[in-house]
Motif scaffolding. Sequence first.
Motif, PDB file in Angstrom:
ATOM      1  N   PHE A  48      85.713  64.712  97.805  1.00  0.00           N
ATOM      2  CA  PHE A  48      86.385  64.598  99.343  1.00  0.00           C
ATOM      3  C   PHE A  48      87.673  64.791  99.311  1.00  0.00           C
ATOM      4  O   PHE A  48      88.349  64.550 100.167  1.00  0.00           O
ATOM      5  CB  PHE A  48      86.250  63.448  99.914  1.00  0.00           C
ATOM      6  CG  PHE A  48      85.057  62.390 100.441  1.00  0.00           C
ATOM      7  CD1 PHE A  48      84.709  63.047 101.130  1.00  0.00           C
ATOM      8  CD2 PHE A  48      84.480  61.675  98.870  1.00  0.00           C
ATOM      9  CE1 PHE A  48      82.828  63.000 101.056  1.00  0.00           C
ATOM     10  CE2 PHE A  48      82.742  61.311 100.058  1.00  0.00           C
ATOM     11  CZ  PHE A  48      82.451  62.004 100.386  1.00  0.00           C
ATOM     12  N   ILE A  51      90.317  66.823 101.936  1.00  0.00           N
ATOM     13  CA  ILE A  51      89.699  66.421 103.655  1.00  0.00           C
ATOM     14  C   ILE A  51      90.514  65.294 104.239  1.00  0.00           C
ATOM     15  O   ILE A  51      90.699  64.101 103.571  1.00  0.00           O
ATOM     16  CB  ILE A  51      88.387  66.054 103.477  1.00  0.00           C
ATOM     17  CG1 ILE A  51      87.345  67.109 102.407  1.00  0.00           C
ATOM     18  CG2 ILE A  51      87.672  65.328 104.532  1.00  0.00           C
ATOM     19  CD1 ILE A  51      86.131  67.139 103.087  1.00  0.00           C
ATOM     20  N   ASN A  52      90.899  64.778 105.435  1.00  0.00           N
ATOM     21  CA  ASN A  52      92.165  64.253 105.767  1.00  0.00           C
ATOM     22  C   ASN A  52      90.932  63.189 105.715  1.00  0.00           C
ATOM     23  O   ASN A  52      90.361  63.508 107.156  1.00  0.00           O
ATOM     24  CB  ASN A  52      92.206  64.958 106.320  1.00  0.00           C
ATOM     25  CG  ASN A  52      93.362  65.434 106.073  1.00  0.00           C
ATOM     26  OD1 ASN A  52      94.295  65.569 105.320  1.00  0.00           O
ATOM     27  ND2 ASN A  52      93.705  66.780 107.276  1.00  0.00           N
ATOM     28  N   TYR A 123      79.099  60.482 103.138  1.00  0.00           N
ATOM     29  CA  TYR A 123      79.307  61.587 102.879  1.00  0.00           C
ATOM     30  C   TYR A 123      79.222  61.146 104.715  1.00  0.00           C
ATOM     31  O   TYR A 123      79.595  61.842 106.023  1.00  0.00           O
ATOM     32  CB  TYR A 123      77.955  62.693 103.162  1.00  0.00           C
ATOM     33  CG  TYR A 123      78.155  63.859 103.381  1.00  0.00           C
ATOM     34  CD1 TYR A 123      78.690  64.645 103.541  1.00  0.00           C
ATOM     35  CD2 TYR A 123      76.361  64.125 104.184  1.00  0.00           C
ATOM     36  CE1 TYR A 123      78.276  66.238 104.425  1.00  0.00           C
ATOM     37  CE2 TYR A 123      76.212  65.017 105.228  1.00  0.00           C
ATOM     38  CZ  TYR A 123      77.332  66.032 104.789  1.00  0.00           C
ATOM     39  OH  TYR A 123      77.174  67.467 106.146  1.00  0.00           O
ATOM     40  N   LEU A 126      81.846  60.968 107.198  1.00  0.00           N
ATOM     41  CA  LEU A 126      82.474  61.868 107.860  1.00  0.00           C
ATOM     42  C   LEU A 126      81.894  62.506 109.032  1.00  0.00           C
ATOM     43  O   LEU A 126      80.859  61.993 109.628  1.00  0.00           O
ATOM     44  CB  LEU A 126      82.381  63.319 106.974  1.00  0.00           C
ATOM     45  CG  LEU A 126      83.113  62.978 105.148  1.00  0.00           C
ATOM     46  CD1 LEU A 126      82.905  64.168 104.753  1.00  0.00           C
ATOM     47  CD2 LEU A 126      84.309  62.095 104.796  1.00  0.00           C
ATOM     48  N   GLN A 130      84.549  66.910 109.330  1.00  0.00           N
ATOM     49  CA  GLN A 130      84.984  66.901 107.710  1.00  0.00           C
ATOM     50  C   GLN A 130      83.204  67.175 107.552  1.00  0.00           C
ATOM     51  O   GLN A 130      83.746  67.706 106.496  1.00  0.00           O
ATOM     52  CB  GLN A 130      85.502  65.319 107.842  1.00  0.00           C
ATOM     53  CG  GLN A 130      86.738  65.002 108.961  1.00  0.00           C
ATOM     54  CD  GLN A 130      86.334  63.840 108.573  1.00  0.00           C
ATOM     55  OE1 GLN A 130      85.786  63.047 108.504  1.00  0.00           O
ATOM     56  NE2 GLN A 130      87.854  63.036 108.817  1.00  0.00           N
ATOM     57  N   GLN A 131      82.386  67.271 107.612  1.00  0.00           N
ATOM     58  CA  GLN A 131      80.954  67.790 107.104  1.00  0.00           C
ATOM     59  C   GLN A 131      81.137  69.034 106.576  1.00  0.00           C
ATOM     60  O   GLN A 131      80.703  69.543 106.215  1.00  0.00           O
ATOM     61  CB  GLN A 131      79.886  66.970 108.001  1.00  0.00           C
ATOM     62  CG  GLN A 131      79.603  65.492 107.553  1.00  0.00           C
ATOM     63  CD  GLN A 131      78.436  65.484 108.052  1.00  0.00           C
ATOM     64  OE1 GLN A 131      77.999  66.145 108.860  1.00  0.00           O
ATOM     65  NE2 GLN A 131      78.251  63.894 108.376  1.00  0.00           N
ATOM     66  N   ILE A 133      83.674  70.723 106.644  1.00  0.00           N
ATOM     67  CA  ILE A 133      84.513  71.825 105.427  1.00  0.00           C
ATOM     68  C   ILE A 133      84.464  71.319 104.174  1.00  0.00           C
ATOM     69  O   ILE A 133      84.429  72.138 103.641  1.00  0.00           O
ATOM     70  CB  ILE A 133      86.933  71.040 106.311  1.00  0.00           C
ATOM     71  CG1 ILE A 133      86.781  71.381 107.223  1.00  0.00           C
ATOM     72  CG2 ILE A 133      87.581  70.482 104.553  1.00  0.00           C
ATOM     73  CD1 ILE A 133      88.351  70.247 107.898  1.00  0.00           C
ATOM     74  N   LEU A 134      83.270  70.238 103.692  1.00  0.00           N
ATOM     75  CA  LEU A 134      82.279  69.879 102.992  1.00  0.00           C
ATOM     76  C   LEU A 134      82.017  70.590 102.549  1.00  0.00           C
ATOM     77  O   LEU A 134      81.856  70.974 100.942  1.00  0.00           O
ATOM     78  CB  LEU A 134      82.153  68.291 102.374  1.00  0.00           C
ATOM     79  CG  LEU A 134      82.090  68.253 101.332  1.00  0.00           C
ATOM     80  CD1 LEU A 134      83.063  67.474 100.434  1.00  0.00           C
ATOM     81  CD2 LEU A 134      81.067  67.100 101.956  1.00  0.00           C
ATOM     82  N   ARG A 137      83.794  73.920 101.276  1.00  0.00           N
ATOM     83  CA  ARG A 137      84.076  73.991 100.062  1.00  0.00           C
ATOM     84  C   ARG A 137      83.300  73.736  98.626  1.00  0.00           C
ATOM     85  O   ARG A 137      83.239  74.533  97.821  1.00  0.00           O
ATOM     86  CB  ARG A 137      84.514  72.704  99.754  1.00  0.00           C
ATOM     87  CG  ARG A 137      86.208  72.817 100.511  1.00  0.00           C
ATOM     88  CD  ARG A 137      86.875  71.366 100.131  1.00  0.00           C
ATOM     89  NE  ARG A 137      87.610  70.972  99.203  1.00  0.00           N
ATOM     90  CZ  ARG A 137      86.944  69.735  98.498  1.00  0.00           C
ATOM     91  NH1 ARG A 137      86.489  69.142  98.749  1.00  0.00           N
ATOM     92  NH2 ARG A 137      87.863  69.774  97.256  1.00  0.00           N
TER      93      ARG A 137
END
Length: 167
Positions: A48, A51-52, A123, A126, A130-131, A133-134, A137
Amino acid sequence: MRKVIAAVIASTLALSTIAGQAADSSKSISWHQDEDLIKRSSVQRHMFDGINLTEHQRQQMRDLMQRARHDSPPVNISEMETMHNLVTAEDFDEKAVKALTEKMIQEDVSRQVEMAKVRNQMYHLLTPEQQAILMQRHRQLMKQYRESSERQQVYSLQTMSSKLSNQ
C-alpha cells in the motif's frame, strides 16, 4: 532443496517482521537466502506504499494487522536453529532436512494464507480509484520481474555457453 529452504526462511522472516517478532529484519537475513525471494516478500509487505489512505483507512488497516499479530502463532525459532545446525553439520542428513523443511513449509503455508486473508481485507478497504492505482503498480512490478527473469536466463545461457565453448 536450497531454494525451498530459502523460500521457507525468507517468508518466515518476512512474516515475523510483519508480526512484530523481529526488531530489525535486515539483521535477521541469513547467508543462504535468495535476494529475489526477499524482494518479493518485501513487495507484499509494502503493497500500500504510495497510495494515499485516509486516516480512517489507516486505522482500519492497523486494526487488521493488530488482530493478525495477536492471532498469529510465533515463528518457531528452534526450528530455524535446528535447520541451521543441519545445514552446517559435518554429515548431511537429507531425511532430517526434508522432514523439518516439510514441517516448516506447512506452518508457513498457514501463515501465508492468514496474511493473504488480511491483505484481501485491506484491499477491500480501498476506494475503486485506490484499487486501480494498486493494480497499475502491480502490473508494473510484474513487468519488472519478468524483465529481470529474462535477463537472468539470458545471462545463465551465455555463461553456460561460454563455459562449454572453453572446454
